[in-house]
Design an enzyme around this catalytic site. Structure first.
Site, PDB file in Angstrom:
ATOM      1  N   GLY A  91       1.071  -1.225  -0.003  1.00  0.00           N
ATOM      2  CA  GLY A  91       0.114  -0.072  -0.054  1.00  0.00           C
ATOM      3  C   GLY A  91       1.095   1.303   0.000  1.00  0.00           C
ATOM      4  O   GLY A  91       2.105   1.161  -0.237  1.00  0.00           O
ATOM      5  N   LYS A 113       0.997  -9.348  -0.137  1.00  0.00           N
ATOM      6  CA  LYS A 113      -0.109 -10.506  -0.149  1.00  0.00           C
ATOM      7  C   LYS A 113      -0.911 -10.743  -1.590  1.00  0.00           C
ATOM      8  O   LYS A 113      -1.096 -11.701  -2.079  1.00  0.00           O
ATOM      9  CB  LYS A 113      -1.065 -10.409   0.951  1.00  0.00           C
ATOM     10  CG  LYS A 113      -1.875 -11.258   1.191  1.00  0.00           C
ATOM     11  CD  LYS A 113      -2.347 -11.358   2.637  1.00  0.00           C
ATOM     12  CE  LYS A 113      -3.079 -10.319   3.271  1.00  0.00           C
ATOM     13  NZ  LYS A 113      -3.686 -10.405   4.461  1.00  0.00           N
ATOM     14  N   ASP A 290      -2.153  -9.001   9.982  1.00  0.00           N
ATOM     15  CA  ASP A 290      -1.019 -10.139   9.679  1.00  0.00           C
ATOM     16  C   ASP A 290       0.460  -9.406  10.551  1.00  0.00           C
ATOM     17  O   ASP A 290       0.988  -9.990  11.288  1.00  0.00           O
ATOM     18  CB  ASP A 290      -0.303 -10.314   8.264  1.00  0.00           C
ATOM     19  CG  ASP A 290      -1.679 -11.096   7.506  1.00  0.00           C
ATOM     20  OD1 ASP A 290      -2.861 -11.099   8.144  1.00  0.00           O
ATOM     21  OD2 ASP A 290      -1.449 -11.138   6.307  1.00  0.00           O
ATOM     22  N   ARG A 352     -15.352  11.699  14.373  1.00  0.00           N
ATOM     23  CA  ARG A 352     -15.966  10.452  14.090  1.00  0.00           C
ATOM     24  C   ARG A 352     -16.672   9.574  15.154  1.00  0.00           C
ATOM     25  O   ARG A 352     -17.582   9.084  14.847  1.00  0.00           O
ATOM     26  CB  ARG A 352     -15.091   9.474  13.099  1.00  0.00           C
ATOM     27  CG  ARG A 352     -14.745  10.237  11.746  1.00  0.00           C
ATOM     28  CD  ARG A 352     -13.917   9.275  10.877  1.00  0.00           C
ATOM     29  NE  ARG A 352     -13.672   9.657   9.598  1.00  0.00           N
ATOM     30  CZ  ARG A 352     -12.831   9.415   8.872  1.00  0.00           C
ATOM     31  NH1 ARG A 352     -12.005   8.334   9.342  1.00  0.00           N
ATOM     32  NH2 ARG A 352     -12.552  10.077   7.593  1.00  0.00           N
ATOM     33  N   SER A 462      -4.439   9.850   8.043  1.00  0.00           N
ATOM     34  CA  SER A 462      -4.077   8.406   7.472  1.00  0.00           C
ATOM     35  C   SER A 462      -3.132   8.665   6.249  1.00  0.00           C
ATOM     36  O   SER A 462      -2.132   8.059   6.159  1.00  0.00           O
ATOM     37  CB  SER A 462      -5.073   7.501   7.317  1.00  0.00           C
ATOM     38  OG  SER A 462      -4.433   6.438   6.899  1.00  0.00           O
ATOM     39  N   LEU A 463      -3.775   9.171   4.981  1.00  0.00           N
ATOM     40  CA  LEU A 463      -2.865   9.418   4.037  1.00  0.00           C
ATOM     41  C   LEU A 463      -1.640  10.350   3.910  1.00  0.00           C
ATOM     42  O   LEU A 463      -0.644   9.895   3.328  1.00  0.00           O
ATOM     43  CB  LEU A 463      -3.788  10.035   2.747  1.00  0.00           C
ATOM     44  CG  LEU A 463      -5.018   9.192   2.093  1.00  0.00           C
ATOM     45  CD1 LEU A 463      -5.608   9.800   0.970  1.00  0.00           C
ATOM     46  CD2 LEU A 463      -4.386   7.872   1.756  1.00  0.00           C
TER      47      LEU A 463
HETATM   48  O1  MEZ Z   1      -8.827   9.451   6.086  1.00  0.00           O
HETATM   49  C1  MEZ Z   1      -9.914   8.876   6.070  1.00  0.00           C
HETATM   50  O2  MEZ Z   1     -10.238   7.841   6.629  1.00  0.00           O
HETATM   51  C2  MEZ Z   1     -10.862   9.075   4.756  1.00  0.00           C
HETATM   52  C3  MEZ Z   1     -10.145   9.912   3.874  1.00  0.00           C
HETATM   53  C4  MEZ Z   1     -12.130   8.770   4.706  1.00  0.00           C
HETATM   54  C5  MEZ Z   1     -13.122   9.469   4.061  1.00  0.00           C
HETATM   55  O3  MEZ Z   1     -14.219   9.549   4.660  1.00  0.00           O
HETATM   56  O4  MEZ Z   1     -12.986   9.750   2.717  1.00  0.00           O
END
Ligand code: MEZ
Length: 539
Positions: A91, A113, A290, A352, A462-463
């Site tokens: 990823g 994987k 994993d 969230r 996260s990105l």
């Molecule tokens: O960072 C995330 O979880 C994201 C970009 C999700 C989203 O709702 O688009």
């Protein structure tokens, strides 16, 4: 407890409107009463390993305290190959680590994987956080992140992440990544729930997919050796317990392969396919935790093992698409959440965890919409948003229009029934600012690591995090590589694991890493011994 209102009655009551005020709502004990992290009896105390005595979700504990898939006999005759760096996971985090290390001239192998790019990166739709607007600063980004994470974060990691954000986005643009721009060519931003200002740069609702597109192209045209369909079934250690490589299982060649490496980066992502607390998930097929199991066995310390993110807007209807992500970007653009009575019940841009708990409260208290087959939800008022901002779906959310086609309804005309979906593993392996774990030679980056988001993550962090720490780990490894020589490769840590499991009276029937969800079907089961072993044991 009231029953839910039927889908047909609720759609009769529903009216799309441009503006709808938020009535007074109570936030008292909202998380404690409704968020799944607070479910009674969902956690257990770990009996083995470095986190022994600490609490962990029971489904994850089952993995962490399971037996290994292999023993010495399985490795007889397996070929051994050498590389400077082995990256496990294809990823965004794994690619960023691999690319950065390879650019510095060291040899890099990347084992994945499934196929390169099959990951949660492509599932992140809404964007990447970067404080570039005039009314924003990295300090504000830092404050928003730690507040949303309930202050259970590692401040140093968050500081590193927010400071690196402009450079991360610049690097992505250099790789060829597209972003949505305003008429002056500046990045457009949207606001994430739980933040003080708009800060999320995006490419429609395809941001993660676009990011992965350019990373994949860069990896494929580099010196990195990519091994597709090659899950890692175990790590290797030397006599001092340092990580010295891994045992890979080639699904195409039906055999094990030993990789001896000076450093290993685990970037295997999350755990959604465990369906924690029986939730559907937005995660890709390979998200089976994993990396957590592999790292824990080697003695890597983990954290926040009882904390998961349930994204408020997973599709709840039709059932075959249940759990599919509807980006937070839609609420950020102004779409309301409505209960069966057509009322708003929460500020849609709270963090969230709170929005998720509020949806669950509506459903628990009889104001949810019954979609049949046991699924319930609330409306995401997409037609109301189209009314307010004509053309917005076509311009900003083409992926959602596609999802609408698949589900048989146009989101511009019909509201979407949504319910929280398991989206992210908040905790993970403890790392430092270079992605190093407490096990020498072992690095973890991306969702498998913990401490950056605390107990609740913000959209777009996260990105950002995967690229920030992926690159940092790759650079650190490359810098130190010439000083390290390849070590002895053994699986002696498995003897310690088995001894510990036996002494703690733990069952030894489950084999981990599980690699695929238990509902996975493979035509070649009988040919593939590693996988076959596990499936036999599960049945
Ligand atoms: O960072 C995330 O979880 C994201 C970009 C999700 C989203 O709702 O688009």
């Amino acid at each position: 407890m009231e029953k839910s209102i039927s889908f047909s009655d609720a759609i009769e009551i529903y009216r799309a409107t441009k503006e709808r005020p938020l009535p007074d709502v109570s936030y008292e004990n909202l998380l404690e009463k409704y968020h799944p992290d607070y479910y009674q009896d969902s956690c257990v105390t770990l009996n083995v390993g470095v986190n022994k005595g600490e609490i962990c979700h029971a489904q994850l504990a089952e993995l962490l305290q399971a037996d290994a898939r292999i023993d010495e006999a399985d490795l007889a005759g397996a070929p051994v190959v050498d590389t400077d760096l082995l990256v496990i996971g294809g990823g965004g985090a794994g690619c960023a680590a691999a690319l950065t290390a390879a650019e510095s001239g060291i040899s890099v192998m990347l084992a994945t994987k499934l196929r390169l790019g099959d990951s949660n990166t492509i599932m992140a739709e809404g964007g990447i956080q970067v404080s570039i607007n005039k009314n924003d600063t990295p300090q504000q980004h830092f404050e928003d992140t730690i507040k949303s994470g309930h202050r259970q974060v590692e401040n140093k990691l968050v500081a590193e992440m927010v400071m690196s954000a402009p450079d991360v986005v610049r690097w992505l643009i250099q790789q060829g990544m597209q972003f949505d721009l305003d008429e002056y060519g500046d990045l457009l931003t949207r606001q994430a729930g739980g933040t003080s200002v708009p800060r999320v740069a995006y490419f429609r609702d395809y941001t993660g997919l676009e990011m992965m597109r350019v990373l994949k192209e860069a990896v494929r045209s580099s010196s990195i050796e990519v091994l597709d369909y090659t899950p890692t079934v175990e790590l290797l250690t030397n006599e001092d317990g340092h990580c010295t490589g891994a045992v890979l299982s080639s699904l195409q060649e039906n055999r094990y392969k030993l990789v001896r490496a000076k450093a290993v980066v685990i970037a295997t992502g999350g755990i959604g396919r465990l369906h924690i607390n029986n939730f559907p998930t937005s995660n890709h097929f390979g998200a089976t935790g994993d990396g957590l199991t592999l790292a824990y066995r080697l003695g890597a310390k983990l954290r926040d093992l009882d904390s998961f993110q349930y994204h408020p807007s997973g599709l709840a209807y039709p059932q075959h698409l249940s759990g599919s992500l509807v980006t937070e970007g839609v609420r950020s653009a102004g779409a309301y959440l409505l209960n069966a009575k057509g009322d708003r019940f929460i500020d849609e841009l709270l963090p969230r965890d709170k929005v998720c708990a509020a949806i669950m409260r509506e459903c628990a208290e009889g104001r949810g919409i019954d979609a049949g087959g046991g699924s319930k939800g609330v409306w995401l008022d997409t037609p109301g948003l189209e009314l307010k901002s004509p053309g917005i779906f076509e311009a900003r959310f083409p992926k959602l229009i596609k999802l609408g086609h698949k589900s048989g309804a146009d989101p511009r005309k019909k509201p979407l029934l949504i319910y929280p979906t398991l989206h992210y593993q908040n905790g993970g392996v403890v790392i430092d600012e270079h992605g190093r774990t407490n096990v020498k030679g072992l690095y973890c980056v991306g969702e498998v690591s913990g401490g950056i988001h605390g107990r609740n993550r913000l959209m777009g962090n996260s990105l950002l995090e995967i690229i920030c720490f992926g690159r940092r780990a790759g650079a650190h490894i490359a810098k130190n590589s010439s000083r390290i020589s390849h070590g002895k490769i053994t699986i002696e840590h498995l003897s310690r694991l088995r001894r510990e499991l036996t002494l703690a009276n733990m069952p030894m029937d489950k084999k981990c890493p599980i690699l695929f969800p238990d509902y996975a079907k493979f035509e070649t089961d009988s040919d593939y011994s590693g996988l076959h072993k596990n499936i036999k044991d599960l049945s």
